[in-house]
Enzyme design. Sequence first.
Site, PDB file in Angstrom:
ATOM      1  N   ARG A  60      -1.334 -20.980 -35.844  1.00  0.00           N
ATOM      2  CA  ARG A  60      -1.327 -19.844 -34.916  1.00  0.00           C
ATOM      3  C   ARG A  60      -1.064 -18.519 -35.619  1.00  0.00           C
ATOM      4  O   ARG A  60      -1.412 -17.458 -35.112  1.00  0.00           O
ATOM      5  CB  ARG A  60      -0.352 -20.109 -33.770  1.00  0.00           C
ATOM      6  CG  ARG A  60      -0.881 -21.204 -32.826  1.00  0.00           C
ATOM      7  CD  ARG A  60       0.120 -21.621 -31.772  1.00  0.00           C
ATOM      8  NE  ARG A  60       1.301 -22.250 -32.314  1.00  0.00           N
ATOM      9  CZ  ARG A  60       1.410 -23.541 -32.622  1.00  0.00           C
ATOM     10  NH1 ARG A  60       0.407 -24.353 -32.416  1.00  0.00           N
ATOM     11  NH2 ARG A  60       2.523 -24.022 -33.117  1.00  0.00           N
ATOM     12  N   GLU A  88      10.867 -29.746 -39.629  1.00  0.00           N
ATOM     13  CA  GLU A  88      11.862 -30.333 -38.736  1.00  0.00           C
ATOM     14  C   GLU A  88      11.741 -31.853 -38.707  1.00  0.00           C
ATOM     15  O   GLU A  88      12.717 -32.561 -38.546  1.00  0.00           O
ATOM     16  CB  GLU A  88      11.686 -29.816 -37.297  1.00  0.00           C
ATOM     17  CG  GLU A  88      11.898 -28.340 -37.116  1.00  0.00           C
ATOM     18  CD  GLU A  88      10.634 -27.505 -37.260  1.00  0.00           C
ATOM     19  OE1 GLU A  88      10.558 -26.466 -36.603  1.00  0.00           O
ATOM     20  OE2 GLU A  88       9.731 -27.866 -38.027  1.00  0.00           O
TER      21      GLU A  88
END
Length: 179
Positions: A62, A99
């Site tokens: 993005r 993560e």
Amino acid sequence: MKNRLNVEDYIRTIPDFPHEGIMFRDVTTLFNDPRGFRMAIDLLLHPYAGLQIDRVVGLEARGFILGGAIAHQLSTGFVPIRKKGKLPWRTIAQDYVLEYGEAIVEIHEDAIQPGEQVLIVDDLLATGGTAEAGIKLVERLGGNILGCAFVVDLPDLGGRRRLEGLGVDVHALCSFEGE
């Protein structure tokens, strides 16, 4: 449709995606609205007004949307940092921790020239791993980081502290608590 005044009003929250307990902040709803998208681009640029920016670097994926629009607005070049194996020419690579695992990103070895002033852009700052990898790649090519700009900051995950600890200016349009 209600009158939206803040960037966060355009961001959809999706519970339990991609894993249970995660509140996913979906910026595609921001991109879909012409006013919201324009507002975000203008606000991302605001702190850097008047500075010489030679390249805008977008982090996959993005960050390409935001970075391309910002580069267009500045009439400057856009550079993608992509996942390993996606760029067609000679690259340099940087590994980092996500993560949920590990990854490698790459940049073309001739994308940034020594001394160029660079703004790094992405949609979301979580742990800061991807952005730190991008910073390291740009610096290895001799670029100077003016700052990193994000639409969303997730402060509980520590990305801002991580990047600021590297001496990098961090600009985010909004923040959401939690993951």
